[in-house]
Write a protein that holds these residues in place. Structure first.
Motif, PDB file in Angstrom:
ATOM      1  N   ALA A 414       0.759  -1.132   0.024  1.00 50.59           N
ATOM      2  CA  ALA A 414      -0.009   0.120   0.101  1.00 50.59           C
ATOM      3  C   ALA A 414       0.879   1.329   0.067  1.00 50.59           C
ATOM      4  CB  ALA A 414      -1.027   0.114   1.234  1.00 50.59           C
ATOM      5  N   PHE A 415       0.228   2.225  -0.490  1.00 46.30           N
ATOM      6  CA  PHE A 415       1.116   3.774  -0.484  1.00 46.30           C
ATOM      7  C   PHE A 415       0.343   4.564   0.340  1.00 46.30           C
ATOM      8  CE2 PHE A 415       2.458   1.570  -4.361  1.00 46.30           C
ATOM      9  CZ  PHE A 415       3.699   1.736  -4.175  1.00 46.30           C
ATOM     10  N   SER A 416       0.752   5.544   1.078  1.00 45.66           N
ATOM     11  CA  SER A 416       0.279   6.305   1.832  1.00 45.66           C
ATOM     12  C   SER A 416      -0.355   7.469   1.306  1.00 45.66           C
ATOM     13  CB  SER A 416       1.079   6.959   2.906  1.00 45.66           C
ATOM     14  OG  SER A 416       2.092   7.701   2.600  1.00 45.66           O
ATOM     15  N   LEU A 417      -1.594   7.711   0.826  1.00 40.13           N
ATOM     16  CA  LEU A 417      -2.143   8.326  -0.306  1.00 40.13           C
ATOM     17  C   LEU A 417      -2.525   9.677   0.597  1.00 40.13           C
ATOM     18  CD1 LEU A 417      -4.086   5.971  -2.310  1.00 40.13           C
ATOM     19  CD2 LEU A 417      -1.987   6.947  -2.891  1.00 40.13           C
ATOM     20  N   TYR A 481      -4.739   0.625   1.363  1.00 37.79           N
ATOM     21  CA  TYR A 481      -4.692  -0.362   0.338  1.00 37.79           C
ATOM     22  C   TYR A 481      -5.502  -0.328  -0.521  1.00 37.79           C
ATOM     23  CZ  TYR A 481      -4.062  -4.837  -2.208  1.00 37.79           C
ATOM     24  OH  TYR A 481      -3.982  -5.674  -3.020  1.00 37.79           O
ATOM     25  N   SER A 482      -5.266  -0.263  -1.791  1.00 40.65           N
ATOM     26  CA  SER A 482      -6.196  -0.262  -2.845  1.00 40.65           C
ATOM     27  C   SER A 482      -5.491  -0.538  -4.346  1.00 40.65           C
ATOM     28  CB  SER A 482      -6.847   1.121  -3.045  1.00 40.65           C
ATOM     29  OG  SER A 482      -7.722   1.098  -4.325  1.00 40.65           O
ATOM     30  N   THR A 486      -8.066   7.666  -6.589  1.00 41.18           N
ATOM     31  CA  THR A 486      -8.276   8.889  -7.019  1.00 41.18           C
ATOM     32  C   THR A 486      -6.961   9.560  -6.298  1.00 41.18           C
ATOM     33  OG1 THR A 486     -10.360   8.936  -7.268  1.00 41.18           O
ATOM     34  CG2 THR A 486      -9.379  11.171  -7.249  1.00 41.18           C
ATOM     35  N   ALA A 487      -6.036  10.308  -7.256  1.00 36.52           N
ATOM     36  CA  ALA A 487      -4.975  10.943  -6.868  1.00 36.52           C
ATOM     37  C   ALA A 487      -5.211  12.171  -5.833  1.00 36.52           C
ATOM     38  CB  ALA A 487      -4.182  11.114  -7.953  1.00 36.52           C
ATOM     39  N   THR A 488      -4.432  12.378  -4.894  1.00 30.32           N
ATOM     40  CA  THR A 488      -4.354  13.677  -4.202  1.00 30.32           C
ATOM     41  C   THR A 488      -3.267  14.317  -4.492  1.00 30.32           C
ATOM     42  OG1 THR A 488      -2.920  12.509  -2.481  1.00 30.32           O
ATOM     43  CG2 THR A 488      -5.428  12.278  -2.015  1.00 30.32           C
ATOM     44  N   ASP A 657      -5.548   6.503 -10.400  1.00 31.38           N
ATOM     45  CA  ASP A 657      -3.961   6.219 -10.293  1.00 31.38           C
ATOM     46  C   ASP A 657      -3.968   4.735 -10.014  1.00 31.38           C
ATOM     47  OD1 ASP A 657      -1.509   6.553 -10.906  1.00 31.38           O
ATOM     48  OD2 ASP A 657      -1.065   8.022  -9.198  1.00 31.38           O
ATOM     49  N   ALA A 658      -2.464   4.132 -10.037  1.00 29.47           N
ATOM     50  CA  ALA A 658      -2.266   2.616  -9.561  1.00 29.47           C
ATOM     51  C   ALA A 658      -0.915   2.712  -9.528  1.00 29.47           C
ATOM     52  CB  ALA A 658      -2.970   1.736 -10.527  1.00 29.47           C
ATOM     53  N   PRO A 659      -0.232   1.442  -8.976  1.00 27.42           N
ATOM     54  CA  PRO A 659       1.193   1.656  -8.937  1.00 27.42           C
ATOM     55  C   PRO A 659       1.644   1.444 -10.449  1.00 27.42           C
ATOM     56  CG  PRO A 659       0.351  -0.016  -7.425  1.00 27.42           C
ATOM     57  CD  PRO A 659      -1.101   0.684  -7.923  1.00 27.42           C
ATOM     58  N   TYR A 660       0.856   0.763 -11.325  1.00 27.21           N
ATOM     59  CA  TYR A 660       1.549   0.578 -12.701  1.00 27.21           C
ATOM     60  C   TYR A 660       0.725   1.650 -13.587  1.00 27.21           C
ATOM     61  CZ  TYR A 660       3.621  -3.314 -10.696  1.00 27.21           C
ATOM     62  OH  TYR A 660       4.209  -4.317  -9.793  1.00 27.21           O
ATOM     63  N   ALA A 661       1.851   2.219 -14.750  1.00 22.17           N
ATOM     64  CA  ALA A 661       0.856   3.001 -15.705  1.00 22.17           C
ATOM     65  C   ALA A 661       0.027   2.099 -16.832  1.00 22.17           C
ATOM     66  CB  ALA A 661       2.030   3.553 -16.408  1.00 22.17           C
TER      67      ALA A 661
END
Length: 702
Positions: A414-417, A481-482, A486-488, A657-661
């Motif tokens: 997960a990435f801290s969004l 985790y997702s 939606t990007a912040t 957005d997601a980890p991969y383009a």
């Protein structure tokens, strides 16, 4: 002395004999199919008496050592073809060679995942001994040592405090100022990298004025200047590492040689109130002794690779009726086993059987920390529940990061969004082992920066230190985790990379979208077709002074504004080459590192949206990235095979957005750059529609 050899026969089953000579006898150990036999042998008569340690299953290769301190014998052995664990027993040999030895205690010494085999043993007492053993828990043959040490330091029921920030930020700051520093009697030693704010510096000045010995070590960073002025103006002695290449990155305080505060937290407001951090306070003279030794070594001017003293330690704390083991390590490790710290952490991860948790600000794939990554992947492959959380600013869309190695290996990441930082540097294994420190797992952190690491083994798997760390990480993971979100933060929304077959960038452009409800100042933002943030043979460009990306709006950066206008009949917001005096130019920056010019490769390339640090314009953070085709920037690029000229890549949804383009971008046969005035018109129409609706509702009610 006359060269004669005397033999005696011991009748019965036996294998793997091992003997040691005492001043008045020989002691021997051997294995049978179900026991370890210990014998006293009188060299005068060669009579012997034995004791058997039973019942055992296939014990092998017993070892013996004698303790002069307390006159006891220690034996260890390995159980083969069963669990391959290492066992031990403490033996009373008796007062004379004719006495029958007796077993005082016995048990399991080492019981890890995989196989272990004892190969060496020595001791100074029954409370202090060392076993060297082979460990196969990670699928390889590793040589390790287990050290048994005596007694533990009692710290009282309030002798350890854990803080998880920002949840505990207010309480943590209050504890530092109104307890730790306020109650200091003689000495305060603070080695903390970054300082901003006045509360802690003013308290240190106050304690200095009260006659205490107050010393501060900080990083050589311009951001520390205001706090340093307060400290030095109040008579507090301050030094820094005088090095702009590496960091004095420690975050610890030692008070009165008996109290230690060790944290991932800098003394800056955001770390207390906004960023995710962890801190631990321990009342321990032993711990303070080693931290003070490290502080004094740096105070003498020994920073980074100039260090020549090793203050690593192992100590035992008696806390709330249980014994907690703490290992401490200080970096850099730029000599001998440069992977030492990473190898120690990796050994606990690879030995885990239930769960591994980690939360990190930055975690790279450098050689010095590869053992940790390999251990995590090994644990995952063995069915261990692995959950990792990373700061999105420092890891998402960035190559050379462990997050992507773990993602590619199938780990849950997960990435801290949020708009602030996940600044923690913590691990937890099996709810009983925690790692807390200032160390970011990077090669620079391990081999160049001044850092500390604590490895805390707490047997309380219900609410102990490691369990609380694990719960904190798990809560962060569950929150963020997702697979998509939606990007912040601003994102690259569309890229025209293949406008024609000319191979020139004339008609190329990039569209950037702000999915937030706040305007974004672009002063520190950069854009480039570079493939890393250190150096490349392509170009990096800064936005002109005063550039702003409005809330919920798009901007377009074209290579050539005139060419863009020719195709789309409106002007872009910015251009790379100076073709139209009415369109602001992007500014080429850091040309000594990024030596080329903008030109996207039709078959595969990457576009990076970057933000520079306000304190160091060469410290670059990837905010967003788009990579496609044959690009090896990261895995899962956007598939552009078989497309024709004039196609672009565009996000499925603006801001998605997601980890991969490759997950969020699609091919677009009809590129659709959006003019700024169109967004304004949409907003105006939306507002008008809301007003009309409200008026109609009011009329209807009337």
């Amino acid at each position: 002395g006359d060269g004669n050899v005397v033999t005696t026969e011991i009748v019965g089953e036996g294998k793997h004999p091992y003997a040691i000579a005492l001043s008045d006898r020989v002691m021997m150990a051997w294995a049978t199919s179900d026991s370890i036999v210990i014998a006293n042998i009188d060299p005068g008569t060669w009579d012997y008496s034995t004791v058997s340690i039973t019942p055992l299953t296939e014990p092998n290769h017993p070892l013996l050592t004698y303790s002069l301190t307390d006159g006891k014998v220690i034996t260890v052995w390995t159980a083969v073809n069963v669990d391959e664990d290492v066992y031990y027993a403490i033996i009373d040999p008796g007062t004379s060679p004719s006495d029958q030895p007796s077993v005082i205690e016995q048990g399991v010494l080492i019981s890890w995942t995989g196989d272990q085999e004892a190969h060496g043993l020595t001791s100074s007492s029954v409370n202090q001994w060392l076993v060297v053993f082979k460990d196969y828990s990670d699928g390889e043959e590793d040589l390790k040592a287990l050290i048994v040490l005596p007694d533990s330091e009692y710290v009282g029921d309030e002798g350890i405090k854990l803080f998880f920030l920002p949840r505990d930020g207010e309480a943590y700051l209050d504890f530092i100022v109104n307890d730790l520093l306020e109650n200091a009697q003689n000495e305060i030693l603070a080695a903390v990298a970054y300082w901003r704010g006045t509360q802690i510096p003013n308290k240190l000045v106050e304690k200095k004025a009260a006659g205490l010995d107050v010393k501060v070590i900080m990083d050589d960073s311009a951001s520390n200047s205001d706090a340093r002025s307060i400290l030095e103006g109040g008579g507090v002695e301050v030094i820094d590492d005088d090095n702009t290449d590496y960091s004095m990155h420690d975050k610890f305080v030692v008070v009165d040689s008996s109290r230690v505060l060790a944290a991932t937290v800098n003394f800056i407001e955001d770390d207390f109130t906004k960023n995710n951090n962890t801190a631990i306070y321990i009342e321990s003279k032993a711990l303070a002794y080693f931290f003070k030794g490290e502080f004094n070594h740096m105070w003498a001017g020994n920073f980074h690779t100039d260090k020549y003293e090793d203050h690593s330690f192992l100590t035992f704390i008696n806390y709330q009726g249980r014994v907690i083991t703490i290992e401490g390590y200080f970096c850099p490790q730029d000599y001998g086993d440069k992977n030492r710290v990473a190898n120690v952490i990796a050994s606990y991860i690879s030995s885990s059987t239930s769960n591994v948790r980690l939360a990190h600000y930055i975690f790279t794939t450098g050689w010095a920390v590869q053992p940790i990554i390999s251990a995590i992947e090994y644990a995952k492959s063995n069915g261990v529940d692995v959950k990792a959380v990373f700061d999105h600013w420092m890891n998402l869309d960035t190559n050379g990061r462990a997050a992507y190695e773990l993602l590619d290996a199938g780990a849950d990441v997960a990435f801290s969004l949020h708009k602030y930082s996940l600044h923690a540097k913590i691990f937890s294994m099996d709810d009983t082992v925690a790692v807390i420190g200032s160390l970011n797992p990077t090669t620079t952190g391990v081999t160049k920066n001044d850092e500390y690491v604590l490895i805390i083994r707490d047997p309380d798997a219900t609410n102990g230190i490691a369990k609380q760390v694990a719960d904190y990480i798990t809560a962060l993971f569950n929150k963020y985790y997702s697979t998509t979100w939606t990007a912040t933060y601003p994102v690259i929304n569309e890229v025209m990379f293949y406008p024609d077959n000319s191979g020139t960038p004339t008609y190329e452009w990039v569209e950037i979208y702000n999915p937030t409800n706040e305007d974004i100042d672009l002063t520190l933002y950069r854009i480039g077709d570079i493939d890393n943030v250190f150096s490349d043979d392509e170009g990096l460009y800064a936005f002109p002074e005063g550039a702003v990306l409005p809330a919920n709006s798009y901007i377009i950066v074209a290579y050539d504004a005139s060419a863009f206008y020719e195709v789309y009949d409106f002007k872009p917001n910015y251009e790379i080459v100076d073709s139209d005096p009415t369109v602001p130019n992007m500014v080429k920056v850091l040309t000594d590192k990024f030596t080329g010019d903008w030109n996207l490769d039709d078959s595969g390339d990457e576009v990076l949206l970057i933000k520079a640090s306000p304190y160091d314009p060469e410290f670059l953070i990837v905010v967003d990235a788009a990579w496609y085709g044959t690009s090896t920037y990261l895995s899962n690029p956007v598939d552009v095979g078989g497309i024709s000229e004039g196609w672009s890549i565009e996000r499925q949804e603006a801001g998605l957005d997601a980890p991969y383009a490759g997950t969020v971008f699609l091919l677009n046969q009809n590129p659709t750059p959006i003019p700024e005035e169109y967004v304004a018109l949409v907003v105006l129409i939306t507002v008008a529609a809301v007003i009309i609706t409200l008026v109609l509702k009011r009329e209807f009610k009337a």
